[in-house]
Design a protein around this motif. Sequence first.
Motif, PDB file in Angstrom:
ATOM      1  N   PHE A   1       7.300  11.647  -7.459  1.00 38.14           N
ATOM      2  CA  PHE A   1       7.343  10.098  -7.871  1.00 38.14           C
ATOM      3  C   PHE A   1       6.409   9.690  -9.057  1.00 38.14           C
ATOM      4  O   PHE A   1       6.433   8.637  -9.453  1.00 38.14           O
ATOM      5  N   MET A   2       5.673  10.699  -9.451  1.00 39.00           N
ATOM      6  CA  MET A   2       4.619  10.169 -10.726  1.00 39.00           C
ATOM      7  C   MET A   2       5.172  10.924 -12.103  1.00 39.00           C
ATOM      8  O   MET A   2       4.862  10.313 -13.103  1.00 39.00           O
ATOM      9  N   GLU A   3       6.114  12.050 -11.803  1.00 40.03           N
ATOM     10  CA  GLU A   3       6.475  12.563 -12.995  1.00 40.03           C
ATOM     11  C   GLU A   3       7.496  11.630 -13.832  1.00 40.03           C
ATOM     12  O   GLU A   3       8.280  11.041 -13.485  1.00 40.03           O
ATOM     13  N   ASN A   4       6.934  11.870 -15.270  1.00 41.06           N
ATOM     14  CA  ASN A   4       7.566  11.057 -16.358  1.00 41.06           C
ATOM     15  C   ASN A   4       7.823   9.471 -16.038  1.00 41.06           C
ATOM     16  O   ASN A   4       8.597   8.750 -16.429  1.00 41.06           O
ATOM     17  N   GLU A   5       6.972   8.877 -15.140  1.00 42.75           N
ATOM     18  CA  GLU A   5       6.810   7.442 -14.831  1.00 42.75           C
ATOM     19  C   GLU A   5       5.823   6.758 -15.492  1.00 42.75           C
ATOM     20  O   GLU A   5       4.531   6.776 -15.177  1.00 42.75           O
ATOM     21  N   LEU A   6       6.098   5.747 -16.398  1.00 40.90           N
ATOM     22  CA  LEU A   6       4.954   5.140 -17.195  1.00 40.90           C
ATOM     23  C   LEU A   6       4.113   4.274 -16.371  1.00 40.90           C
ATOM     24  O   LEU A   6       2.753   4.597 -16.827  1.00 40.90           O
ATOM     25  N   ALA A   7       4.386   3.939 -15.258  1.00 42.81           N
ATOM     26  CA  ALA A   7       3.608   3.081 -14.411  1.00 42.81           C
ATOM     27  C   ALA A   7       2.426   4.007 -13.942  1.00 42.81           C
ATOM     28  O   ALA A   7       1.315   3.195 -14.079  1.00 42.81           O
ATOM     29  N   TRP A   8       2.318   5.123 -13.860  1.00 43.47           N
ATOM     30  CA  TRP A   8       1.115   5.865 -13.559  1.00 43.47           C
ATOM     31  C   TRP A   8       0.148   6.144 -14.689  1.00 43.47           C
ATOM     32  O   TRP A   8      -1.151   7.022 -14.190  1.00 43.47           O
ATOM     33  N   HIS A   9       0.408   5.606 -15.875  1.00 43.78           N
ATOM     34  CA  HIS A   9      -0.711   5.777 -16.817  1.00 43.78           C
ATOM     35  C   HIS A   9      -1.809   4.717 -16.444  1.00 43.78           C
ATOM     36  O   HIS A   9      -2.937   5.035 -16.543  1.00 43.78           O
ATOM     37  N   TYR A  10      -1.373   3.677 -15.664  1.00 42.91           N
ATOM     38  CA  TYR A  10      -2.590   2.744 -15.182  1.00 42.91           C
ATOM     39  C   TYR A  10      -2.763   2.588 -13.728  1.00 42.91           C
ATOM     40  O   TYR A  10      -3.907   2.280 -13.204  1.00 42.91           O
ATOM     41  N   LYS A  11      -1.712   2.879 -12.972  1.00 42.82           N
ATOM     42  CA  LYS A  11      -1.505   2.597 -11.616  1.00 42.82           C
ATOM     43  C   LYS A  11      -2.402   3.805 -10.807  1.00 42.82           C
ATOM     44  O   LYS A  11      -2.188   4.922 -10.887  1.00 42.82           O
ATOM     45  N   PRO A  12      -3.489   3.320  -9.866  1.00 44.16           N
ATOM     46  CA  PRO A  12      -4.128   4.514  -9.011  1.00 44.16           C
ATOM     47  C   PRO A  12      -2.870   4.551  -7.608  1.00 44.16           C
ATOM     48  O   PRO A  12      -2.440   3.384  -7.357  1.00 44.16           O
ATOM     49  N   PRO A  13      -3.126   5.654  -7.152  1.00 45.61           N
ATOM     50  CA  PRO A  13      -2.150   5.956  -5.846  1.00 45.61           C
ATOM     51  C   PRO A  13      -3.024   5.097  -4.640  1.00 45.61           C
ATOM     52  O   PRO A  13      -4.329   5.162  -4.527  1.00 45.61           O
ATOM     53  N   ASP A  14      -2.265   4.353  -3.815  1.00 43.25           N
ATOM     54  CA  ASP A  14      -2.632   3.809  -2.649  1.00 43.25           C
ATOM     55  C   ASP A  14      -2.797   4.961  -1.514  1.00 43.25           C
ATOM     56  O   ASP A  14      -2.499   6.015  -1.800  1.00 43.25           O
ATOM     57  N   LYS A  15      -3.226   4.402  -0.337  1.00 44.86           N
ATOM     58  CA  LYS A  15      -3.377   5.374   0.852  1.00 44.86           C
ATOM     59  C   LYS A  15      -2.082   6.226   0.842  1.00 44.86           C
ATOM     60  O   LYS A  15      -2.235   7.510   1.202  1.00 44.86           O
ATOM     61  N   GLU A  16      -0.902   5.420   1.110  1.00 44.96           N
ATOM     62  CA  GLU A  16       0.152   6.269   1.296  1.00 44.96           C
ATOM     63  C   GLU A  16       0.683   7.101   0.439  1.00 44.96           C
ATOM     64  O   GLU A  16       1.194   8.014   0.406  1.00 44.96           O
ATOM     65  N   GLU A  17       0.400   6.591  -0.872  1.00 41.96           N
ATOM     66  CA  GLU A  17       0.990   7.406  -1.860  1.00 41.96           C
ATOM     67  C   GLU A  17       0.071   8.792  -1.987  1.00 41.96           C
ATOM     68  O   GLU A  17       0.586   9.772  -2.335  1.00 41.96           O
ATOM     69  N   LEU A  18      -1.283   8.553  -1.831  1.00 40.50           N
ATOM     70  CA  LEU A  18      -2.098   9.662  -1.872  1.00 40.50           C
ATOM     71  C   LEU A  18      -1.848  10.643  -0.697  1.00 40.50           C
ATOM     72  O   LEU A  18      -1.614  11.648  -1.124  1.00 40.50           O
ATOM     73  N   SER A  19      -1.378  10.248   0.331  1.00 42.19           N
ATOM     74  CA  SER A  19      -1.116  10.995   1.410  1.00 42.19           C
ATOM     75  C   SER A  19       0.296  12.063   1.125  1.00 42.19           C
ATOM     76  O   SER A  19       0.442  13.098   1.341  1.00 42.19           O
ATOM     77  N   GLN A  20       1.241  11.120   0.499  1.00 41.47           N
ATOM     78  CA  GLN A  20       2.406  11.767   0.066  1.00 41.47           C
ATOM     79  C   GLN A  20       2.201  12.719  -0.900  1.00 41.47           C
ATOM     80  O   GLN A  20       2.808  14.016  -0.927  1.00 41.47           O
ATOM     81  N   ALA A  21       1.555  12.497  -2.027  1.00 40.61           N
ATOM     82  CA  ALA A  21       1.071  13.395  -2.956  1.00 40.61           C
ATOM     83  C   ALA A  21       0.661  14.547  -2.623  1.00 40.61           C
ATOM     84  O   ALA A  21       1.072  15.780  -3.011  1.00 40.61           O
ATOM     85  N   LEU A  22      -0.371  14.441  -1.857  1.00 44.48           N
ATOM     86  CA  LEU A  22      -1.003  15.650  -1.360  1.00 44.48           C
ATOM     87  C   LEU A  22      -0.420  16.542  -0.435  1.00 44.48           C
ATOM     88  O   LEU A  22      -0.340  17.769  -0.587  1.00 44.48           O
TER      89      LEU A  22
END
Length: 276
Positions: free
Chosen positions: A248-269
């Motif tokens: 969900f971060m690949e090629n998505e401009l928002a992740w230039h500035y946005k840090p992952p929240d707790k759920e997003e971190l869990s999903q990414a890991l």
Amino acid sequence: MSYLSEELNSLQNLSRQIRAHVLRMSHQAKSSHVGSSLSIVDLLTALYDRIMRLNPAIPDAPDRDRFILSKGHACAAVYAVLAEKGVFPKDWLATYHEEGSLLTRHITHTVPGVEASTGSLGHGLAIGCGMALAAVQDGQNYRIFMLLSDGECDEGSTWEAALFAPHHKLDNLVAIVDYNKLQAFGKVKEVLDLDPLAAKWQAFGWAVREIDGHDFGQILDALTSVPLVTGKPTCIVAHTVKGKGVSFMENELAWHYKPPDKEELSQALQELGVSE
Ligand SMILES: Cc1ncc(C[n+]2csc(CCOP(=O)(O)OP(=O)(O)O)c2C)c(N)n1
């Protein structure tokens, strides 16, 4: 060249760990540039694990190869690779961006293993040229690897340095362009088109190779072949994906500035197959 699957697996495992550090650091520090850091992880993994002459116990040894991160905002990835290689303890990573921590949010030369402070875009190539010229003048055979972003190819200072290196025949200098095709506010094609990028470097007198910056076979082939041409600096145009490794971060401009929240971190890991 073909590589053993164990070699490639070991690089992939290391890059997964580095991506996991980057994600945890960005989450914990609520800091930006997670996408920018993820796009360079595979290049850094290959450089530090397989290419650069660097003794982690003596990171300032005079004969070491030098690395400069010109896109200094992606420092989390460099701090993570330095920690994984044992240049400083991994528990320092948890202090990233905290008041008083050595690990500042743009890369700083006071961190062991870091050669230059950057963050104001467009200066790393000139620093690399100076180091490469110094090595030649001092009769030293260390090499300078530097990594710059596509956004930095919009800077006049980058092209001034790009003229300088071939003029001085700096074949100990390797510039890797992290061509992820996104900047802070939009696509490179829309902000200021760079194509054909490889041809531009070639026209400036560099020996150039284009690679997939996430394919370890191609990365190693290119980096073990430098200088590509004796007497010329090398430019590797690495086609990469901003946010690489997390769907969900690949090629998505928002992740230039946005840090992952707790759920997003869990999903990414979870996607990386790394525990929290
Ligand atoms: C001289 C300068 N101008 C503006 C900025 C603010 N800034 C930080 S990152 C960035 C652009 C990011 O795009 P790119 O350079 O392509 O790197 P990426 O994050 O895609 O790897 C900008 C404009 C800066 N750091 N330095």
